[in-house]
Design a protein around this motif. Sequence first.
Motif, PDB file in Angstrom:
ATOM      1  N   MET A 264      -5.346  -2.048   7.792  1.00  0.00           N
ATOM      2  CA  MET A 264      -6.071  -0.873   7.297  1.00  0.00           C
ATOM      3  C   MET A 264      -5.358   0.405   7.738  1.00  0.00           C
ATOM      4  SD  MET A 264      -9.331  -0.445   9.880  1.00  0.00           S
ATOM      5  CE  MET A 264      -9.469   1.317   9.673  1.00  0.00           C
ATOM      6  N   ILE A 265      -5.601   1.499   7.031  1.00  0.00           N
ATOM      7  CA  ILE A 265      -4.968   2.764   7.389  1.00  0.00           C
ATOM      8  C   ILE A 265      -6.030   3.810   7.714  1.00  0.00           C
ATOM      9  CG2 ILE A 265      -2.951   2.261   5.967  1.00  0.00           C
ATOM     10  CD1 ILE A 265      -3.900   4.355   3.984  1.00  0.00           C
ATOM     11  N   PHE A 266      -5.641   4.726   8.589  1.00  0.00           N
ATOM     12  CA  PHE A 266      -6.514   5.802   9.053  1.00  0.00           C
ATOM     13  C   PHE A 266      -5.723   7.098   8.907  1.00  0.00           C
ATOM     14  CE2 PHE A 266      -9.053   7.411  13.005  1.00  0.00           C
ATOM     15  CZ  PHE A 266      -9.782   8.261  12.191  1.00  0.00           C
ATOM     16  N   VAL A 267      -6.181   7.986   8.036  1.00  0.00           N
ATOM     17  CA  VAL A 267      -5.450   9.202   7.691  1.00  0.00           C
ATOM     18  C   VAL A 267      -6.106  10.413   8.343  1.00  0.00           C
ATOM     19  CG1 VAL A 267      -4.663  10.677   5.802  1.00  0.00           C
ATOM     20  CG2 VAL A 267      -4.778   8.194   5.476  1.00  0.00           C
ATOM     21  N   PHE A 268      -5.288  11.255   8.975  1.00  0.00           N
ATOM     22  CA  PHE A 268      -5.726  12.569   9.453  1.00  0.00           C
ATOM     23  C   PHE A 268      -5.276  13.615   8.435  1.00  0.00           C
ATOM     24  CE2 PHE A 268      -5.835  12.042  14.394  1.00  0.00           C
ATOM     25  CZ  PHE A 268      -6.701  10.975  14.252  1.00  0.00           C
ATOM     26  N   THR A 269      -6.144  14.550   8.111  1.00  0.00           N
ATOM     27  CA  THR A 269      -5.757  15.639   7.227  1.00  0.00           C
ATOM     28  C   THR A 269      -6.579  16.877   7.546  1.00  0.00           C
ATOM     29  OG1 THR A 269      -5.510  16.339   4.908  1.00  0.00           O
ATOM     30  CG2 THR A 269      -7.395  14.934   5.432  1.00  0.00           C
ATOM     31  N   ASP A 270      -5.995  18.041   7.280  1.00  0.00           N
ATOM     32  CA  ASP A 270      -6.714  19.305   7.390  1.00  0.00           C
ATOM     33  C   ASP A 270      -7.111  19.817   6.017  1.00  0.00           C
ATOM     34  OD1 ASP A 270      -6.521  19.642  10.297  1.00  0.00           O
ATOM     35  OD2 ASP A 270      -4.375  19.801   9.934  1.00  0.00           O
ATOM     36  N   LEU A 271      -6.914  18.984   4.996  1.00  0.00           N
ATOM     37  CA  LEU A 271      -7.277  19.328   3.626  1.00  0.00           C
ATOM     38  C   LEU A 271      -8.709  18.889   3.338  1.00  0.00           C
ATOM     39  CD1 LEU A 271      -4.016  18.136   1.840  1.00  0.00           C
ATOM     40  CD2 LEU A 271      -4.651  20.491   2.377  1.00  0.00           C
ATOM     41  N   PRO A 272      -9.346  19.481   2.339  1.00  0.00           N
ATOM     42  CA  PRO A 272     -10.707  19.064   1.967  1.00  0.00           C
ATOM     43  C   PRO A 272     -10.706  17.691   1.305  1.00  0.00           C
ATOM     44  CG  PRO A 272      -9.895  20.713   0.432  1.00  0.00           C
ATOM     45  CD  PRO A 272      -8.878  20.635   1.545  1.00  0.00           C
TER      46      PRO A 272
ATOM     47  N   SER B 263      -9.413   1.888   3.865  1.00  0.00           N
ATOM     48  CA  SER B 263      -8.720   3.123   4.227  1.00  0.00           C
ATOM     49  C   SER B 263      -9.769   4.096   4.756  1.00  0.00           C
ATOM     50  CB  SER B 263      -8.014   3.737   3.011  1.00  0.00           C
ATOM     51  OG  SER B 263      -7.141   2.805   2.406  1.00  0.00           O
ATOM     52  N   ILE B 264      -9.410   4.808   5.816  1.00  0.00           N
ATOM     53  CA  ILE B 264     -10.312   5.787   6.420  1.00  0.00           C
ATOM     54  C   ILE B 264      -9.612   7.141   6.410  1.00  0.00           C
ATOM     55  CG2 ILE B 264     -11.594   6.425   8.510  1.00  0.00           C
ATOM     56  CD1 ILE B 264     -11.575   3.502   9.303  1.00  0.00           C
ATOM     57  N   ILE B 265     -10.340   8.186   6.021  1.00  0.00           N
ATOM     58  CA  ILE B 265      -9.774   9.541   5.999  1.00  0.00           C
ATOM     59  C   ILE B 265     -10.653  10.454   6.843  1.00  0.00           C
ATOM     60  CG2 ILE B 265      -8.895  11.415   4.567  1.00  0.00           C
ATOM     61  CD1 ILE B 265      -9.086   9.518   2.171  1.00  0.00           C
ATOM     62  N   ALA B 266     -10.033  11.140   7.795  1.00  0.00           N
ATOM     63  CA  ALA B 266     -10.736  12.129   8.617  1.00  0.00           C
ATOM     64  C   ALA B 266     -10.246  13.516   8.229  1.00  0.00           C
ATOM     65  CB  ALA B 266     -10.475  11.879  10.101  1.00  0.00           C
ATOM     66  N   SER B 267     -11.163  14.385   7.771  1.00  0.00           N
ATOM     67  CA  SER B 267     -10.817  15.731   7.330  1.00  0.00           C
ATOM     68  C   SER B 267     -11.431  16.764   8.267  1.00  0.00           C
ATOM     69  CB  SER B 267     -11.321  15.973   5.906  1.00  0.00           C
ATOM     70  OG  SER B 267     -11.281  17.352   5.575  1.00  0.00           O
ATOM     71  N   SER B 268     -10.569  17.565   8.908  1.00  0.00           N
ATOM     72  CA  SER B 268     -11.084  18.641   9.756  1.00  0.00           C
ATOM     73  C   SER B 268     -11.722  19.737   8.913  1.00  0.00           C
ATOM     74  CB  SER B 268      -9.954  19.217  10.618  1.00  0.00           C
ATOM     75  OG  SER B 268      -8.952  19.804   9.799  1.00  0.00           O
ATOM     76  N   HIS B 269     -11.244  19.919   7.677  1.00  0.00           N
ATOM     77  CA  HIS B 269     -11.794  20.942   6.790  1.00  0.00           C
ATOM     78  C   HIS B 269     -13.265  20.680   6.512  1.00  0.00           C
ATOM     79  CE1 HIS B 269     -12.739  22.907   2.945  1.00  0.00           C
ATOM     80  NE2 HIS B 269     -11.800  23.798   3.251  1.00  0.00           N
ATOM     81  N   ASP B 270     -13.598  19.420   6.195  1.00  0.00           N
ATOM     82  CA  ASP B 270     -14.968  19.061   5.855  1.00  0.00           C
ATOM     83  C   ASP B 270     -15.761  18.547   7.039  1.00  0.00           C
ATOM     84  OD1 ASP B 270     -14.451  19.751   3.234  1.00  0.00           O
ATOM     85  OD2 ASP B 270     -14.005  17.711   2.597  1.00  0.00           O
TER      86      ASP B 270
ATOM     87  N   ASP C 160     -19.581   7.519   4.467  1.00  0.00           N
ATOM     88  CA  ASP C 160     -19.020   8.684   5.131  1.00  0.00           C
ATOM     89  C   ASP C 160     -19.907   9.047   6.318  1.00  0.00           C
ATOM     90  OD1 ASP C 160     -20.980   9.843   3.095  1.00  0.00           O
ATOM     91  OD2 ASP C 160     -20.477  11.624   4.263  1.00  0.00           O
ATOM     92  N   GLY C 161     -19.310   9.748   7.278  1.00  0.00           N
ATOM     93  CA  GLY C 161     -20.028  10.117   8.481  1.00  0.00           C
ATOM     94  C   GLY C 161     -19.403  11.333   9.136  1.00  0.00           C
ATOM     95  N   PRO C 162     -19.975  11.799  10.238  1.00  0.00           N
ATOM     96  CA  PRO C 162     -19.493  13.026  10.872  1.00  0.00           C
ATOM     97  C   PRO C 162     -18.183  12.823  11.629  1.00  0.00           C
ATOM     98  CG  PRO C 162     -21.226  12.045  12.192  1.00  0.00           C
ATOM     99  CD  PRO C 162     -21.153  11.229  10.936  1.00  0.00           C
ATOM    100  N   LEU C 163     -17.343  13.843  11.592  1.00  0.00           N
ATOM    101  CA  LEU C 163     -16.121  13.865  12.399  1.00  0.00           C
ATOM    102  C   LEU C 163     -16.353  14.749  13.622  1.00  0.00           C
ATOM    103  CD1 LEU C 163     -13.055  13.451  12.943  1.00  0.00           C
ATOM    104  CD2 LEU C 163     -12.652  15.492  11.515  1.00  0.00           C
ATOM    105  N   ILE C 164     -16.074  14.217  14.784  1.00  0.00           N
ATOM    106  CA  ILE C 164     -16.102  14.977  16.033  1.00  0.00           C
ATOM    107  C   ILE C 164     -14.677  14.997  16.572  1.00  0.00           C
ATOM    108  CG2 ILE C 164     -17.084  15.116  18.351  1.00  0.00           C
ATOM    109  CD1 ILE C 164     -19.398  13.346  17.306  1.00  0.00           C
ATOM    110  N   TRP C 165     -14.127  16.193  16.780  1.00  0.00           N
ATOM    111  CA  TRP C 165     -12.742  16.276  17.241  1.00  0.00           C
ATOM    112  C   TRP C 165     -12.569  17.502  18.119  1.00  0.00           C
ATOM    113  CZ3 TRP C 165     -14.217  19.189  13.321  1.00  0.00           C
ATOM    114  CH2 TRP C 165     -13.464  20.275  12.913  1.00  0.00           C
ATOM    115  N   ASP C 166     -11.357  17.724  18.599  1.00  0.00           N
ATOM    116  CA  ASP C 166     -11.111  18.767  19.591  1.00  0.00           C
ATOM    117  C   ASP C 166     -11.024  20.174  19.011  1.00  0.00           C
ATOM    118  OD1 ASP C 166      -8.653  18.729  18.315  1.00  0.00           O
ATOM    119  OD2 ASP C 166      -7.566  17.821  20.000  1.00  0.00           O
TER     120      ASP C 166
ATOM    121  N   HIS D 260     -12.409  16.887  -1.399  1.00  0.00           N
ATOM    122  CA  HIS D 260     -13.018  17.056  -2.711  1.00  0.00           C
ATOM    123  C   HIS D 260     -12.614  15.922  -3.644  1.00  0.00           C
ATOM    124  CE1 HIS D 260     -13.273  21.669  -1.926  1.00  0.00           C
ATOM    125  NE2 HIS D 260     -14.204  20.987  -1.291  1.00  0.00           N
ATOM    126  N   PRO D 261     -13.529  15.463  -4.492  1.00  0.00           N
ATOM    127  CA  PRO D 261     -13.190  14.376  -5.414  1.00  0.00           C
ATOM    128  C   PRO D 261     -12.025  14.685  -6.335  1.00  0.00           C
ATOM    129  CG  PRO D 261     -15.565  14.713  -5.310  1.00  0.00           C
ATOM    130  CD  PRO D 261     -14.927  15.857  -4.567  1.00  0.00           C
TER     131      PRO D 261
END
Length: 320
Positions: A297-305, A210-217, A231-237, A307-308
């Motif tokens: 596999m799943i790839f999730v977009f979220t604007d939430l943090p 599972s992959i999660i991309a967070s714009s917040h973080d 984990d790695g960097p997110l580059i987005w618009d 945090h563990p």
Amino acid sequence: MRRRDFTIMIGAGGLSLLAGPLAGQHVYKEVNALQPGEFTWHPERQPDGPVSVVVSLDEQRVHVYRNGVRIAVSTCSSGKPGHETPTGVFVVLQKDRDHRSSTYNNAPMPNMNRLTWGGIALHAGNLPGYPASHGCIRLPLKFSALLFEVTHLGTPVIIAASGSAPDSVVHPGFILGSYETEEFERVLDTLSPRQHPSDWAMDGAYPITSIIASSHDERIVILENDRQVADGPLIWDGKPLGPHVYVLHGPDDGQRGMQWQALTYDGTAEQAGHDLTRVGTDKAFGEVIAAHSHPGMIFVFTDLPLHPDRRTGRDFVVMS
């Protein structure tokens, strides 16, 4: 009912409490005409491919998709006021045909698909026609048994405030990389031995990714089964990513790209623009993602943090 008859029912394991109409009935009806306990089940519409489950809280319906085609719909009962079922993206963490609640007086929870270790699950139960559970998603007994056969550890379950039909999305390249012919061929080679069997277990040859991309973080995290491994960097618009989840099917037959099933798990229809090209990462982490990828596999977009505290123990949860 005589006391003796009631005792016999309980002594039989409690499942008799789900007999009769509550056992569920397969019917041929429009989705909005289903009555409590009724469901449709048509696996022949799409015999193969990864399964995903969408729970629509406002409809009190569970929709089952296989390879992007809806094969089943059932009535359900979600959490009652004070015990509301959370919306978000989950994966099946545990399966148990004969589970009993450790919280609610050893109550039977047949055909249980666990979504969180904190108590949220799909299982058979009473369906009064409105939200009545302590947070779980109750299903007709017969439907829960059928669903149990097609889910596996890692099956994505999207609990949405309202229903959202999946879109088919083809990324022009792969995952988060720019499109190149040699890249496409290389990724195909890595996917071939990792086809996703329906009974893939946690200790199988390949873990479920599972992959999660967070714009917040501004980060992307990779989980194998239910543990973070990279984990790695997110580059987005720079715009809100929106609450979306993508399920990877594999190579598209008509285009040199990868096909995904896209779903919006919360929000309005106006937010449901599905576009994987909005996100990227650096080359090094893109290679890490490709190495962990497989059909299903799943790839999730979220604007939430990220945090563990959004995951406890071995949960995989992205809750809104």
